[in-house]
Design a protein around this motif. Structure first.
Motif, PDB file in Angstrom:
ATOM      1  N   ALA A  58       0.819  -1.342  -0.519  1.00  0.00           N
ATOM      2  CA  ALA A  58      -0.278   0.035  -0.339  1.00  0.00           C
ATOM      3  C   ALA A  58       1.044   1.878  -0.221  1.00  0.00           C
ATOM      4  N   ALA A  59       1.523   1.783   0.932  1.00  0.00           N
ATOM      5  CA  ALA A  59       3.017   2.646   0.811  1.00  0.00           C
ATOM      6  C   ALA A  59       3.406   2.925  -0.411  1.00  0.00           C
ATOM      7  N   ALA A  60       3.512   1.528  -0.618  1.00  0.00           N
ATOM      8  CA  ALA A  60       4.687   1.403  -2.575  1.00  0.00           C
ATOM      9  C   ALA A  60       3.907   2.312  -3.538  1.00  0.00           C
ATOM     10  N   ALA A  61       2.794   1.856  -3.347  1.00  0.00           N
ATOM     11  CA  ALA A  61       1.663   2.506  -4.762  1.00  0.00           C
ATOM     12  C   ALA A  61       0.938   3.551  -4.482  1.00  0.00           C
TER      13      ALA A  61
ATOM     14  N   ARG B  14      12.173  -3.854   2.238  1.00  0.00           N
ATOM     15  CA  ARG B  14      12.379  -5.669   2.130  1.00  0.00           C
ATOM     16  C   ARG B  14      13.975  -5.181   1.104  1.00  0.00           C
ATOM     17  N   PRO B  15      14.237  -4.903   1.841  1.00  0.00           N
ATOM     18  CA  PRO B  15      15.816  -5.179   0.691  1.00  0.00           C
ATOM     19  C   PRO B  15      16.160  -6.103   0.613  1.00  0.00           C
TER      20      PRO B  15
ATOM     21  N   LEU C  10       9.912   1.441  -6.423  1.00  0.00           N
ATOM     22  CA  LEU C  10      11.053   0.920  -5.293  1.00  0.00           C
ATOM     23  C   LEU C  10      11.913   1.240  -4.464  1.00  0.00           C
ATOM     24  N   ASP C  11      12.337   2.618  -3.961  1.00  0.00           N
ATOM     25  CA  ASP C  11      12.416   3.069  -3.134  1.00  0.00           C
ATOM     26  C   ASP C  11      11.456   3.356  -1.805  1.00  0.00           C
ATOM     27  N   VAL C  12      10.439   2.706  -1.575  1.00  0.00           N
ATOM     28  CA  VAL C  12       9.296   1.981  -0.611  1.00  0.00           C
ATOM     29  C   VAL C  12       9.923   0.739   0.026  1.00  0.00           C
ATOM     30  N   ILE C  13       9.869   0.179  -1.279  1.00  0.00           N
ATOM     31  CA  ILE C  13       9.937  -1.566  -1.350  1.00  0.00           C
ATOM     32  C   ILE C  13      11.890  -2.036   0.025  1.00  0.00           C
TER      33      ILE C  13
ATOM     34  N   ALA D  71       7.708   7.455 -11.211  1.00  0.00           N
ATOM     35  CA  ALA D  71       6.885   6.573  -9.679  1.00  0.00           C
ATOM     36  C   ALA D  71       7.198   5.481 -10.359  1.00  0.00           C
ATOM     37  N   GLU D  72       8.037   5.144 -10.630  1.00  0.00           N
ATOM     38  CA  GLU D  72       8.092   3.569 -10.313  1.00  0.00           C
ATOM     39  C   GLU D  72       9.555   3.193  -9.286  1.00  0.00           C
ATOM     40  N   GLU D  73      10.451   4.775  -9.192  1.00  0.00           N
ATOM     41  CA  GLU D  73      11.969   4.661  -8.825  1.00  0.00           C
ATOM     42  C   GLU D  73      10.924   5.510  -7.169  1.00  0.00           C
TER      43      GLU D  73
END
Length: 265
Positions: A10-13, A58-59, A51-54, A46-48
């Motif tokens: 949710a946070a990433a979206a 979840r590294p 990806l920053d959130v994920i 938006a993709e970047e």
């Protein structure tokens, strides 16, 4: 804070949706993908953000983004699928009918609407929607009451001549039972789960692992929708597109119109 996978999705979206909303209405640079397809600078940005959130949460996980491809360790056991802007052509021409899709493969998923502020999410078992109002959340409740069926008319059409989505719109049984809509974004899948569409139909192959469709499929399954291919068969390896309906009766009607076998899966 230790976020669940659902909250990470949710946070990433929502991070991607914020970028999409902030850049709306600008003159966007285009990146040609061939065959008439393209991305914009908003897709990439938006993709970047997603990806920053994920990566922060979840590294160790891999990520497969529509624009950047697969990133992360080759032997990573978990992979996120990311479609940062589903409905790029809509967006580039000034339409707000777009979605941001994030899903952990075979796990939790989120679909964000950048302009309504809503995020549709599932933990794999239940499905709900959060509005732009803090703390406001409700379960997704599919219903066919609207009779609206969203039909994806974008190419390719691998099932032709046996199935052509455009032919469905002229079928007497279809117009007797349903009303067609074409929004050209997988936001329509979230709308089926939410009861705003009776069904959704698209041609294609196996869409279960698609960055475009996987999040919406997860939402619809968790909400209790009937999810099959356009031939009535299961979605997965060897599958053919999607026929997603709010309930079994609607799915049976839809399949009788399409000419499929009408079994659920």
């Amino acid at each position: 804070m230790n976020l669940t996978d659902t909250e990470v999705a949710a946070a990433a979206a929502l991070a991607g949706a914020e970028v999409v909303r902030a850049r709306y209405g600008r003159l966007h640079s285009r990146i040609d993908k061939g065959a008439g397809d393209f991305a914009t600078d908003a897709d990439v940005a938006a993709e970047e953000a997603i990806l920053d959130v994920i990566r922060a949460a979840r590294p160790g996980d891999a990520v497969h983004g529509e624009e950047g491809g697969r990133q992360g360790a080759a032997d990573a056991e978990r992979e996120w699928l990311v479609d940062p802007l589903c409905g790029t052509l809509n967006y580039a021409t000034g339409s707000q009918l777009v979605a941001v899709n994030v899903v952990l493969r075979n796990g939790p998923a989120a679909v964000a609407d950048p302009f309504s502020g809503e995020v549709f999410l599932t933990d794999g078992e239940t499905a709900r929607v959060r509005s732009g109002v803090p703390g406001e959340e409700r379960p997704l409740a599919p219903t066919a009451d609207t009779r609206l069926v969203d039909v994806n008319l974008d190419p390719p059409f691998p099932s032709a001549p046996g199935f052509r989505a455009v032919d469905l719109l002229a079928h007497p049984g279809f117009v007797e039972n349903f009303r067609p809509r074409v929004v050209s974004t997988t936001l329509a899948l979230a709308w089926v789960a939410a009861g705003r569409r009776a069904a959704y139909v698209t041609d294609g192959g196996d869409l279960s692992g698609s960055v475009h469709f996987a999040a919406g499929i997860a939402l619809c399954r968790a909400a209790g929708c009937v999810v099959t291919g356009v031939d009535g068969g299961p979605v997965g390896p060897g599958g053919r597109g999607l026929a997603v309906a709010a309930d079994a009766g609607t799915h049976e009607l839809l399949m009788s119109t399409i000419g499929g076998r009408g079994r659920t899966g």
